[in-house]
Design an enzyme around this catalytic site. Structure first.
Site, short mmCIF file in Angstrom:
data_model
loop_
_atom_site.label_atom_id
_atom_site.label_comp_id
_atom_site.label_asym_id
_atom_site.label_seq_id
_atom_site.Cartn_x
_atom_site.Cartn_y
_atom_site.Cartn_z
N SER A 179 -10.38 -45.42 -75.38
CA SER A 179 -11.28 -45.08 -76.48
C SER A 179 -10.92 -45.85 -77.74
O SER A 179 -9.75 -46.16 -77.99
CB SER A 179 -11.14 -43.58 -76.76
OG SER A 179 -11.75 -43.26 -77.99
N TYR A 232 -6.30 -36.57 -79.45
CA TYR A 232 -7.08 -37.15 -78.35
C TYR A 232 -6.80 -38.66 -78.25
O TYR A 232 -6.49 -39.19 -77.18
CB TYR A 232 -8.58 -36.88 -78.59
CG TYR A 232 -9.49 -37.78 -77.83
CD1 TYR A 232 -9.64 -37.64 -76.45
CD2 TYR A 232 -10.20 -38.81 -78.47
CE1 TYR A 232 -10.47 -38.48 -75.74
CE2 TYR A 232 -11.03 -39.64 -77.77
CZ TYR A 232 -11.17 -39.49 -76.40
OH TYR A 232 -11.98 -40.34 -75.70
N LYS A 239 -4.89 -41.15 -75.25
CA LYS A 239 -5.46 -42.37 -74.64
C LYS A 239 -4.49 -43.55 -74.81
O LYS A 239 -4.29 -44.35 -73.90
CB LYS A 239 -6.81 -42.70 -75.28
CG LYS A 239 -7.90 -41.68 -74.97
CD LYS A 239 -8.34 -41.76 -73.52
CE LYS A 239 -9.36 -40.72 -73.15
NZ LYS A 239 -9.81 -40.79 -71.77
#
Ligand code: UDP
Length: 329
Positions: A117, A141, A145
């Protein structure tokens, strides 16, 4: 190739499955159906209901068939939630991915395409954002990643695994042929929220700030059509197979669109009023994020074809409008 698509019943996953089948691959979906939907399953793909937190099911899956590659899209993706419930993101995103990598090692499966991402970059220091841009994730988050990208690097060094980590910018739109119709449940992203407002599932859109340093004051993002993203997965798998070389690459349209531009286009295409009110900024939101996809073009020959504002909105509206008609009888 025989490909296991983990998270293949979800929004991006189902589009990837479609493009993989179109490219001639044999596909099996592995999904726990926590956010995937049955409507997104293709008749010509196999399906295994399973959880990446269950190593037994994973190893049984790899033992039962001879997979050449894995595409892994099973993750939680709500940046805001990840700041409140980091444990949930640690377990599912990080532990889940390690379970997959370890099961792949046991079964001698050496190729993986991973959903990374643009959240790995954090607040942009320069625009457009290329792959070398500093990585300082603003939310947990994004950290998961980035961490997984690093695990992949180690598994390459130590176990000979080849990987493609695809750094998606803002995925949006629906299948260009109208074949995928499953709606995301409780979405937090801008375009599905606009669509839910357009069909009356929500009362109004909240615009998170109109005082940014952008032409109309609202946040600017790089929206990339989900069919473009899906095609990128097929190209990335070909690339790592042919060149026996791993790859970390941005997938973005290189085109910035503001919240207001998307909203106006949605009003135009849907003919609906779509009520909206400006509220305060959302924590952690940068003013503007736009990708450089030069590397994707050079290495994969990939370019966004469907990521213009009109196609993003039109393909989404077609799906939401039909769903609203079905629900209303
Ligand atoms: N946004 C908004 N209202 C919403 C959801 C999003 O104004 O209900 C804005 C958000 O502030 C950002 C853009 O829309 O400028 C895209 O947000 P999204 O959550 O879709 O993706 P992100 O860029 O955060 O990954």
């Amino acid at each position: 190739m025989n490909v296991l698509v983990i998270g293949g019943a979800g929004y991006i996953g189902s589009h990837v499955v479609k493009e993989m089948i179109k490219a001639g691959h044999s596909v099996t979906v592995f999904d726990n159906m926590s956010s995937g939907c049955e409507e997104n399953l293709f008749a010509d793909a196999g399906f295994i209901k399973g959880d990446i937190l269950d190593p037994v099911t994973l190893s049984q899956t790899f033992a039962a068939a001879d997979y050449d590659a894995v595409v892994h899209l099973a993750a939680f993706k709500a940046a805001g939630e990840s700041m409140l419930k980091p444990e949930k993101y640690s377990v599912n995103n990080i532990t889940g991915t390690l379970n997959i990598l370890n099961a792949m090692c046991d079964a001698d499966v050496k190729k993986i395409v991973f959903s990374s991402s643009a959240a790995v970059f954090g607040e942009p220091e320069k625009l457009p954002i290329d792959e070398d841009h500093p990585k300082n994730p603003e939310n947990y988050y994004g950290f998961t990643k980035l961490e997984i990208e690093q695990f992949l690097g180690w598994y390459e060094k130590l176990k000979g695994m080849k990987f493609a980590a695809l750094r998606y910018f803002n995925a949006a739109g629906y299948d260009i042929d109208g074949d995928i119709k499953g709606l995301e449940q409780s979405p937090a992203n801008l375009l599905p929220v606009i669509m839910e407002t357009a069909v009356g599932m929500r009362e109004q859109l909240q615009i998170f700030g109109d005082d940014y340093d952008t032409p109309d004051g609202t946040g600017v993002r790089d929206y990339v059509h989900v069919t473009d993203l899906a095609v990128g997965h097929v190209m990335a798998l070909n690339y790592i197979s042919k060149n026996n070389e791993s790859l970390i690459v941005n997938l973005g349209s290189e085109n910035g669109l503001s919240v207001m531009e998307l909203l106006e286009e949605a009003r135009k295409i849907s003919g609906q009023e779509i009520p909206a009110e400006v509220v305060g900024r959302r924590a952690g939101d940068p003013a503007k994020l736009v990708a450089s996809s030069k590397m994707a073009k050079e290495k994969l020959g990939w370019e966004a074809k469907y990521s213009d504002c009109e196609t993003l909105i039109k393909t989404s509206w077609d799906v939401y409008k039909k769903k609203a008609e079905e629900l209303l009888g």
